[in-house]
Scaffold this motif. Structure first.
Motif, PDB file in Angstrom:
ATOM      1  N   GLU A   1     -11.096  -8.678   5.040  1.00  0.00           N
ATOM      2  CA  GLU A   1     -10.166  -7.105   6.207  1.00  0.00           C
ATOM      3  C   GLU A   1      -9.562  -7.532   7.549  1.00  0.00           C
ATOM      4  OE1 GLU A   1     -10.358  -2.815   6.400  1.00  0.00           O
ATOM      5  OE2 GLU A   1     -11.866  -3.451   5.467  1.00  0.00           O
TER       6      GLU A   1
ATOM      7  N   ALA B   1      -2.864  -2.325  10.910  1.00  0.00           N
ATOM      8  CA  ALA B   1      -3.649  -2.015   9.935  1.00  0.00           C
ATOM      9  C   ALA B   1      -3.280  -1.174   9.360  1.00  0.00           C
ATOM     10  CB  ALA B   1      -5.170  -1.225   9.857  1.00  0.00           C
ATOM     11  N   ARG B   2      -2.745   0.070   9.787  1.00  0.00           N
ATOM     12  CA  ARG B   2      -2.093   1.577   9.632  1.00  0.00           C
ATOM     13  C   ARG B   2      -0.720   0.744   9.012  1.00  0.00           C
ATOM     14  NH1 ARG B   2      -3.543   4.168  13.939  1.00  0.00           N
ATOM     15  NH2 ARG B   2      -0.861   3.417  15.189  1.00  0.00           N
TER      16      ARG B   2
ATOM     17  N   ASP C   1      -1.915  -0.289   5.442  1.00  0.00           N
ATOM     18  CA  ASP C   1      -2.152   0.556   4.381  1.00  0.00           C
ATOM     19  C   ASP C   1      -0.969   0.820   3.777  1.00  0.00           C
ATOM     20  OD1 ASP C   1      -4.899   0.340   5.649  1.00  0.00           O
ATOM     21  OD2 ASP C   1      -5.088   2.773   6.948  1.00  0.00           O
TER      22      ASP C   1
ATOM     23  N   ALA D   1      -0.227   1.578  -0.145  1.00  0.00           N
ATOM     24  CA  ALA D   1       0.265   2.459  -1.140  1.00  0.00           C
ATOM     25  C   ALA D   1       0.869   2.796  -1.630  1.00  0.00           C
ATOM     26  CB  ALA D   1       0.301   3.743   0.092  1.00  0.00           C
TER      27      ALA D   1
ATOM     28  N   TRP E   1      -5.350  -5.771  -0.106  1.00  0.00           N
ATOM     29  CA  TRP E   1      -5.926  -5.269   0.736  1.00  0.00           C
ATOM     30  C   TRP E   1      -6.253  -3.872   0.395  1.00  0.00           C
ATOM     31  CZ3 TRP E   1      -6.937  -5.296   5.972  1.00  0.00           C
ATOM     32  CH2 TRP E   1      -6.874  -3.865   6.657  1.00  0.00           C
ATOM     33  N   GLY E   2      -5.986  -3.411  -0.442  1.00  0.00           N
ATOM     34  CA  GLY E   2      -6.251  -2.191  -1.235  1.00  0.00           C
ATOM     35  C   GLY E   2      -8.056  -2.377  -1.601  1.00  0.00           C
TER      36      GLY E   2
ATOM     37  N   LYS F   1     -10.462  -3.263   1.440  1.00  0.00           N
ATOM     38  CA  LYS F   1     -11.322  -1.831   1.274  1.00  0.00           C
ATOM     39  C   LYS F   1     -12.404  -1.164   0.105  1.00  0.00           C
ATOM     40  CE  LYS F   1      -8.339   0.673   4.238  1.00  0.00           C
ATOM     41  NZ  LYS F   1      -7.685   1.597   5.286  1.00  0.00           N
TER      42      LYS F   1
ATOM     43  N   ARG G   1       0.891   7.578   5.919  1.00  0.00           N
ATOM     44  CA  ARG G   1       0.044   7.030   4.983  1.00  0.00           C
ATOM     45  C   ARG G   1       0.703   6.247   4.368  1.00  0.00           C
ATOM     46  NH1 ARG G   1      -3.868  11.619   4.173  1.00  0.00           N
ATOM     47  NH2 ARG G   1      -1.948  12.064   2.112  1.00  0.00           N
TER      48      ARG G   1
END
Length: 558
Positions: free
Chosen positions: A296, A323-324, A327, A331, A353-354, A357, A521
């Motif tokens: 990650e 990182a955001r 994210d 999404a 990435w999902g 995590k 998000r």
């Protein structure tokens, strides 16, 4: 210490030589006892024939205070008899326990090889400790030298340790071997390898690189000297093999002993490849928790380097922002309604990435959740995630060119409550300057005001309007929360989301805030404004379309 010896059916008076001294004896173990000493018992491994022919000679010639015991073993004349021989031999050695010396001078040649193999096997298991191994090289003329085979046992163990290092990146086996030798040099080497092992097992690529570099620069020579003193064959070759494997993890350019070495470490493709090697090793070792964390952080570093942020790659704020963005990409990638705007590589990266995590979170609390944590099984949710992580990691570590940002198709989106007094909506729309779309949260009583506000507000071009109805704007909290899910696709398409926090009921205001959270998000830029109208309420009701003040909580309105 016990001397375990293999006997044959012949005896012959021979001058045996060991460490510059000689002793004449009919059997090698008698010479070893005389020249080396320090044995508490002699255990003879004998076939039925050797038990009758040579064991009495051994027992009769030993000192009176040294006991001799005969353990019968099969001759192992066929492939099928090898396993019973080894079973019997390992049972004898296991029963002897502790430390012993092995002599394989006598007996059939194939039993000598099998006895040595059994000693290697039990020593590797840690069940016994072979302190010495001997082979008397019988000569017709001159003394017959007794060869020390202990270095060969160490060579086998070191080869296994080097193989484990090559396969999994683990220094555990090498560390265990060094701990067996109670010298200061071995302790120093073990301490350095222990630091390296801890950094690797913890998934710390920078610290592991520093410790590997320390080994190469300061401890490689010590290891070579330690092995030469133990007369280990191929010592230099082994050291080079170990050093070559550790070099994969070592920091190549920055001396890790200097102060502030992390701040001097550049982030480039070479560094990413080096750090990726640790992730490979952790995955291969089955250390999935540290592997997921390291992978990650690797993805964040890779994204920073690809986006021109290498100079700030160790700044926490820069890493959090990246990182955001990841994210947000995830999404979009994980939502069938949103992924149409992504490239195939963006979808794959977002899914990876999902998955990373999810894998990391499954290990984060040591399995203290109702779900069984078993990604090593091929079936089940976590097993599928792990399989995808392995596949996608092999892809992403090749450093593909994948943009992180998801481009919106709508410019500015205004999210606003519509209350019974339309002035707040009117002022927010006017101060937000160019608005491409309005997301209006209405009650049954206020839905009809939207068109009126748009008519009375001098806003050109006129924005598109999406109405979201909240049937009970005073009590239905779940319905208010659900509006954020309904608005998700509209939020995702916007380049910027402006939240008007004024107007309507408390639940309408909460719905606006929840939509802002959802927009963040999804990686959208979010700004908030509040509207102030300092006139009395009665005047606001009589003349609602008087422009009030707008206070921006983040940035201006243009």
């Amino acid at each position: 210490m016990i001397l375990v010896t293999l006997l044959g059916i012949e005896t012959r008076d021979t001058d045996y030589a060991l460490e510059g001294r000689t002793h004449r004896a009919p059997l090698a173990p008698l010479a070893i006892v005389a020249l080396r000493g320090g044995f508490s018992e002699v255990v003879a491994l004998c076939t039925p024939e050797a038990r009758e022919a040579s064991f009495p000679v051994l027992r009769g010639a030993l000192p009176l205070d040294l006991g001799a015991r005969c353990e019968e073993v099969p001759f192992a004349a066929s492939d099928r008899e090898i396993a019973p021989f080894l079973d019997r031999l390992t049972s004898v050695l296991d029963t002897a326990g502790g430390e012993f010396a092995l002599d394989i001078t006598h007996g059939p040649r194939h039993l000598q090889l099998l006895a040595f193999a059994a000693a290697v096997y039990l020593s590797a298991l840690g069940r016994i400790r072979v302190r010495a191994a001997y082979y008397g090289l019988l000569r017709d003329r001159g003394p017959s030298p007794i060869l020390e085979l202990r270095p060969l046992l160490e060579l086998v163990a070191l080869a296994f340790a080097a193989g484990e290092l090559r396969r999994t990146g683990s220094t555990a086996a090498l560390l265990e071997l060094l701990r067996e030798t109670p010298s200061q040099e071995s302790k120093a080497l073990a301490s350095q390898l222990e630091a390296l092992a801890a950094a690797c097992a913890s998934g710390l690529p920078l610290e592991a690189g520093a410790e590997a570099a320390r080994f190469g620069r300061g401890y490689k020579g010590r290891l070579a000297r330690r092995l030469r003193r133990s007369r280990v064959p191929l010592a230099d070759h082994l050291v080079e093999a170990v050093d070559a494997e550790l070099a994969r993890f070592a920091l190549p350019r920055v001396h890790p002993l200097g102060r502030g070495w992390k701040a001097k470490l550049p982030l480039d493709r070479e560094e990413l490849v080096r750090e990726g090697g640790l992730v490979d090793a952790l995955l291969l070792r089955g250390a999935y928790g540290p592997a997921a964390i390291a992978a990650e952080e690797w993805v964040v570093s890779w994204a920073l380097q690809a986006d021109g942020g290498a100079a700030r790659w160790l700044d926490r704020d820069a890493r959090d922002r990246t990182a955001r963005r990841l994210d947000a990409l995830a999404a979009h990638a994980l939502d069938p309604e949103l992924r149409d705007g992504l490239t195939e590589d963006q979808v794959r990266l977002g899914r990876f990435w999902g998955d990373l995590k999810e894998l990391r979170n499954s290990f984060a609390h040591a399995g203290m959740r109702r779900e069984v944590i078993d990604p090593w099984r091929s079936k089940g949710k976590l097993g599928g995630i792990l399989e995808r992580v392995r596949d996608d990691w092999d892809w992403v570590k090749e450093l593909p060119d994948v943009p992180l940002d998801v481009t919106g198709t709508v410019g500015r989106l205004l999210v606003t409550p519509v209350g019974r007094l339309p002035g707040a909506f009117h002022t927010a729309l006017a101060h937000a300057a160019t608005v491409d779309r309005c997301l209006c949260i209405c009650s049954p009583d206020t839905a009809g005001l939207v068109a009126e506000v748009l008519e009375r507000t001098s806003h050109r071009p006129r924005p598109d309007v999406i109405g979201l109805l909240l049937p009970d704007p005073y009590r239905d909290l779940e319905a208010a929360r659900g509006l954020a899910r309904q608005a998700r696709a509209h939020l995702a398409r916007a380049e910027e989301v402006v939240l008007n926090l004024t107007g309507g009921t408390t639940l309408m205001g909460l719905a606006v805030e929840w939509m802002g959270d959802e927009a963040r998000r999804l990686g959208r830029r979010v700004r908030r404004l509040v509207v102030l109208d300092r006139r009395p309420r009665e005047e606001q009701e009589r003349q609602p379309y008087v422009l009030g003040e707008a206070v921006w909580l983040e940035g201006g309105g243009t």
